[in-house]
Design a protein around this motif. Sequence first.
Motif, short mmCIF file in Angstrom:
data_model
loop_
_atom_site.label_atom_id
_atom_site.label_comp_id
_atom_site.label_asym_id
_atom_site.label_seq_id
_atom_site.Cartn_x
_atom_site.Cartn_y
_atom_site.Cartn_z
N ILE A 91 -4.96 45.65 3.82
CA ILE A 91 -3.92 46.25 2.98
C ILE A 91 -4.60 47.22 2.02
O ILE A 91 -5.58 46.87 1.37
CB ILE A 91 -3.14 45.17 2.20
CG1 ILE A 91 -2.47 44.19 3.17
CG2 ILE A 91 -2.10 45.81 1.29
CD1 ILE A 91 -1.78 43.03 2.48
N SER A 93 3.24 45.46 2.90
CA SER A 93 2.45 44.22 2.98
C SER A 93 3.10 43.18 3.88
O SER A 93 2.40 42.46 4.62
CB SER A 93 2.24 43.65 1.58
OG SER A 93 1.48 44.53 0.78
N VAL A 108 0.16 49.14 0.61
CA VAL A 108 0.62 47.94 -0.10
C VAL A 108 2.14 47.77 0.00
O VAL A 108 2.65 46.64 0.02
CB VAL A 108 0.15 47.97 -1.57
CG1 VAL A 108 0.80 49.12 -2.34
CG2 VAL A 108 0.43 46.64 -2.26
#
Length: 341
Positions: free
Chosen positions: A338, A320, A317
């Motif tokens: 993700i 991203s 994450v």
Amino acid sequence: MKKLLWTDVNKLELVEAPIPEPGPGQAVVRVKYAGICGSDLHIYAGQHPTAKPPLVIGHEACGELYAINADRTDLKVGDKVCSHTIEPCNACEGCHVGRENLCTNVKIMGTSMDGVFTQYLLCNAERLIKFNDDVDMQIAALVEPLTVAVHDTRRAGIRPGEDVFIAGAGTIGILIGMMCKLAGAAHVVLAELNPDRIRIAKELGFEVVDISASDFAEQCMAKVGGKYDKIFEATGFQGGFDACLSMIKQGSTMVQVGMPPKGTIFNTDINAIIYNEAELLGVRHHTMTSMEGAAKIINAGLLNDQLAKVVSAVYPVEKSMEAFEKARTDKSMLKVLIDFS
């Protein structure tokens, strides 16, 4: 918790927020993986007609049930689940006839309501669907695009022994192809322009024809000894649409899957529809029953070896933005995930 917030054109921010608490009829899912869709890229670039920042985008995800405030005896905390991405009004004609994808007051995750790019997702408990405990969560993360393929092939009415033509070898075109094979299609032929996608589709076992070839139509017809029974347009562009029209035979069914850019008007040889008494069908979103079907296919392991090859990259994450740039610029990527865990 962390959530990925779309704050402006081409701008995402990873922000901190409290873990939501479920109200009556709600649940909270701890998201494991979320996939980047082409529509997410359109929103990110400010090209979506209705999505407005600030917004948590995304609509492809799976995770574990973290909390629930509803009378569902089939679910327990810790179960692997996904959430259907449509929130229907349950009051309009579309909802009453079981076509909640046509709801006149529909809310869609990641577009008109916060989506799945978050570590903890607040959702309607009645829209949750359970996976088996042994399901690979990266494969479960593909349930939403697979749902599109389930919905679209059901709409087309695929029958065993039919010949299928698909314009576009992106993620959706390939998943539609997988579903057609699963349904017993005799031949599935994809048309594609991008060399990377042509290579990937061939590696996945599909027959592929380069749409830019001077003898494109002849190559396609040579594959099956004529034209096609079922046709899917999965590019959203005039070239793909024209290719599909050229493959229509008497009694064919063509399904328009690809979403053209806003304001696009296609030039149409309507005679290809009229004189062949062909059907031209539209598809919009999908239904809960289609997602239940997709989850059953994953739970049964019917396509899991092929689906595993659709996952091209997984980013944490914290990276991203890199994931979005990879999905936007690298056409060799089918599905970028993700990892929100």
